[in-house]
Design a protein around this motif. Structure first.
Motif, PDB file in Angstrom:
ATOM      1  N   ARG A 137       0.833  -1.202   0.000  1.00 36.55           N
ATOM      2  CA  ARG A 137       0.000   0.000   0.000  1.00 36.55           C
ATOM      3  C   ARG A 137       0.872   1.259   0.000  1.00 36.55           C
ATOM      4  O   ARG A 137       0.481   2.303  -0.508  1.00 36.55           O
ATOM      5  CB  ARG A 137      -0.835  -0.052   1.284  1.00 36.55           C
ATOM      6  N   ASP A 159      -2.027   2.243  -7.336  1.00 36.41           N
ATOM      7  CA  ASP A 159      -3.351   2.767  -7.710  1.00 36.41           C
ATOM      8  C   ASP A 159      -3.280   4.268  -7.997  1.00 36.41           C
ATOM      9  O   ASP A 159      -3.873   4.745  -8.950  1.00 36.41           O
ATOM     10  CB  ASP A 159      -4.356   2.503  -6.580  1.00 36.41           C
ATOM     11  N   LEU A 219      -5.879   7.755   1.310  1.00 31.44           N
ATOM     12  CA  LEU A 219      -5.915   6.754   0.240  1.00 31.44           C
ATOM     13  C   LEU A 219      -5.416   5.402   0.752  1.00 31.44           C
ATOM     14  O   LEU A 219      -6.025   4.357   0.517  1.00 31.44           O
ATOM     15  CB  LEU A 219      -5.055   7.218  -0.948  1.00 31.44           C
ATOM     16  N   LEU A 223      -5.908   1.554  -0.647  1.00 34.38           N
ATOM     17  CA  LEU A 223      -5.321   1.790  -1.970  1.00 34.38           C
ATOM     18  C   LEU A 223      -3.804   1.822  -1.878  1.00 34.38           C
ATOM     19  O   LEU A 223      -3.232   2.147  -0.836  1.00 34.38           O
ATOM     20  CB  LEU A 223      -5.845   3.114  -2.547  1.00 34.38           C
ATOM     21  N   LEU A 245     -12.563   5.643  -6.310  1.00 30.98           N
ATOM     22  CA  LEU A 245     -11.525   4.611  -6.384  1.00 30.98           C
ATOM     23  C   LEU A 245     -11.825   3.377  -5.541  1.00 30.98           C
ATOM     24  O   LEU A 245     -11.179   2.357  -5.701  1.00 30.98           O
ATOM     25  CB  LEU A 245     -10.170   5.199  -5.971  1.00 30.98           C
ATOM     26  N   THR A 246     -12.775   3.490  -4.629  1.00 29.92           N
ATOM     27  CA  THR A 246     -13.092   2.327  -3.784  1.00 29.92           C
ATOM     28  C   THR A 246     -14.568   2.027  -3.876  1.00 29.92           C
ATOM     29  O   THR A 246     -15.341   2.374  -2.987  1.00 29.92           O
ATOM     30  CB  THR A 246     -12.711   2.585  -2.312  1.00 29.92           C
TER      31      THR A 246
END
Lengths: 423, 423
Positions: free
Chosen positions: A31, B327, B348, B353, B411-412
């Motif tokens: 991550r 990402d 994030l 991510l 994004l999620t």
């Protein structure tokens, strides 16, 4: 036939607990944009003798192999990392953010939190001198523990600096070549009676009181202040305390150093690390000269702390239950239906589902018991209704008939792609 | 400072290729309901000497440790598995379906497909005598390779039986105590000139012709027929051929044996295994008497085959590209925006991510280059529009402004739970 002292068998439940830690490490490190590498479990003994200090050489599982080479099972990663980076430094854009999750071997006295083998996450940033790198490294360390459901009340990063102690030592007239001896005295100062520290410090014209006064000052040096500011901007400031009692035993640290402890002080250090800006050059005979910093975090102490913190323990148990559960247990009503059941099992597994079924003939009741025992989400009965099957959701006891196609689409919802439209 | 011969450094790209194989192994084994276990890398030497045959003892990395124990780095898993099962057999419902992905160490001559360390998936089923267990074991073996995008044209499971050879031997008057010697002759019969085989067989009143005739018969015995029928019901029949040339070198096999080869015959065996119904009893001095079967599949030969088969290679490369990509890369327009950028990066990452950003000050163009280099899906510019950010999808070049909240929800995407309504 027993296993060796200090080594572990990982029965399935133990293995799942180990994997929880290793997977959490990998997930969080990735991550942060760290990429995984690894090296050999066995290395030439000379690799470990080369490293300045050589503190671990006396604790090695070393031997002569069948080709007459003096070899050792790896006790740490830094020498391997240094060799690898020196070999192919030019192939990689700087900074490198590399991690690995090796198992290490040290012939030590066993005690709580210390075995003769253990896993250790290593994260290193190579090729970046700015304090942003120190903050990034400490941030990933904090988030590794947060990801285990450990919070500010459970652990603290004790942040210190070799540079600060170097400056302190220089100001009182100490010589650089005596620094390492001085650090060793500082390292023990809190554990020894002041008279002993006084005696050791006399040759430098210093007293225990002077050293302890500096040790207990909480002011951030110019080196540490931007690191704290960076971590605070991330919302992670509460996990860090300045603590000059941390100097780290190993000789090769050059700047920021830190250790992580549980707040209850029941355990050994959870992790430790710092800057080692000169080590890569030393290990590669000057071939690679890059600033670098890193830390190691072991699995044994972390597992102890997770065990002791209820929220962390609860998250582990929820993970273990998910990990353990099969998606579908296929129940075979009559042996004549076994071929259809086998075909269905194959379809479920091909779809990525975790599916199991009885290998031997068994009564219906016993098969449903096995489904429960395996923590199956659904039991699917292949019987008289074929080509329909009876689907039973074990948690709710809800039942319905479905064709194999319907069953598949029920259990494998389509993934939604991330679509980002232009503006 | 070189690494030892026969050992590997895993630079990030090598490590990802290794992890592709290890992850595929774990995923498919778990899909079949196998659960993971592990044991120590170092074991008492006596554990390996105890096992009948002791074929591997001459190839061990063995030594005397600092506590004067004769120890060895593990060359295989079966002795450890036998010890573990004997120790806690009663705690587990039968059959056990256990797997592990250990690294093994053997002091051997290096050649294509053979190093001094390698990873090996081991799958074992313990406590089930029915042929359904043999079929289940062979099915998972086939699906492990199918999951690497290898198909019927790429590999074949050569299925045989020690029982069939035992019956053959008994029919010509052979004694059970000579069986192992006979198997060793059979094992070499295809590679040696018939005169040599004739000479070796003379004491049993047999000829090479008789042995080769039986070897080349393709009829399934009563033991093998239900296994083939089971695999055919799963749609996996095309991956298996009866081949009595397979007898396996190790002494402890008792029934079905098999090896997997690439169809092109360019490589060593990809995997091998079989039934060892008496081994657990032998290893535990009669304490545990359970039928058992298992196989091992190594990483080195498999990696070679994946390299040689275009579809398998393409799937690996797609996986590597996904594995490698971050990402989001957060681009910092001015250093004054670093605190906001850090807070965004933290959000994030907290959302799961994979996010990265520049540790040192860098020009905008260089930051976007780094985003491309890291294979980032999106670059997010933190600059003058703050508290909005500019989101650029690198594949499409599409850009839009978004608040951090919007960015996160873009994004999620929410996960859709599996809901199974009652009928």
């Amino acid at each position: 036939m027993q296993l060796l002292p200090g080594f572990r068998d990982f029965f399935p439940d133990d293995c799942a607990r180990r994997n929880y830690i290793l997977e959490t490490w990998r997930t969080v490190a990735r991550r942060y944009g760290f990429v995984e590498y690894d090296g050999p479990v066995l290395e030439p003994m000379a690799l470990y003798e080369k490293k300045s200090g050589g503190e671990l050489v006396g604790q090695l599982f070393d031997f002569t192999d069948k080709g007459d080479r003096h070899v050792a099972m790896r006790p740490e990663m830094t020498p391997t990392l240094a060799r690898m980076v020196a070999a192919r430094e030019r192939d990689f854009k700087k900074p490198l953010k590399w991690f690995c999750v090796p198992q290490f071997f040290r012939y030590e006295k066993q005690q709580r939190g210390r075995l003769r083998e253990f896993y250790q996450l290593n994260c290193d940033i190579i090729g970046e001198a700015s304090p942003a790198a120190d903050a990034e490294l400490i941030a990933v360390l904090i988030d590794l523990l947060r990801a285990c459901a450990l919070g500010e009340r459970d652990f603290v990063v004790r942040l210190s600096s070799r540079t600060a102690w170097q400056e302190f030592f220089a100001q009182v007239g100490g010589r650089p070549e005596d620094e390492y001896e001085f650090f060793q005295i500082v390292d023990k100062a809190e554990r020894l009676p002041p008279e002993k520290t006084d005696a050791a410090l006399a040759k430098f014209g210093l007293t225990a009181q002077q050293v302890l006064a500096f040790m207990h000052s909480k002011a951030a040096t110019a080196e540490l202040a931007p690191i704290l500011a960076d971590l605070t901007a991330r919302g992670l400031g509460g996990f860090v305390e300045i603590d000059y009692a941390i100097v780290r035993g190993l000789a090769y640290y050059t700047g920021v150093v830190f250790e992580v402890f549980d707040r209850g002080k029941n355990e050994r250090a959870l992790a430790g690390g710092g800057r080692y800006d000169k080590l890569l050059s030393l290990m590669s005979d000057g071939q690679t000269d890059l600033p670098a910093l890193g830390f190691g975090m072991g699995d044994v102490v972390l597992a102890n702390l997770i065990h002791d913190v209820p929220a962390a323990q609860a998250q582990l148990h929820a993970w273990l239950a998910r990990e353990r559960a099969v998606d579908v247990y296929v129940v075979i009503a009559h042996e004549t239906r076994r071929p259809e059941a086998l075909a269905l099992v194959q379809r479920l597994r091909d779809a990525g589902l975790r599916a199991d079924f009885p290998l031997a003939t068994a009564k219906l009741g016993k098969q449903f018991q096995t489904a429960e025992h395996l923590g199956a989400r659904h039991a699917v009965l292949v019987g008289d209704e074929w080509p329909q099957v009876k689907v039973k959701t074990l948690a709710t006891r809800a039942e319905r008939l479905a064709s194999p196609d319907e069953l598949l689409s029920l259990l494998t919802p389509p993934k939604i792609p991330v679509i980002l439209s232009g503006a």
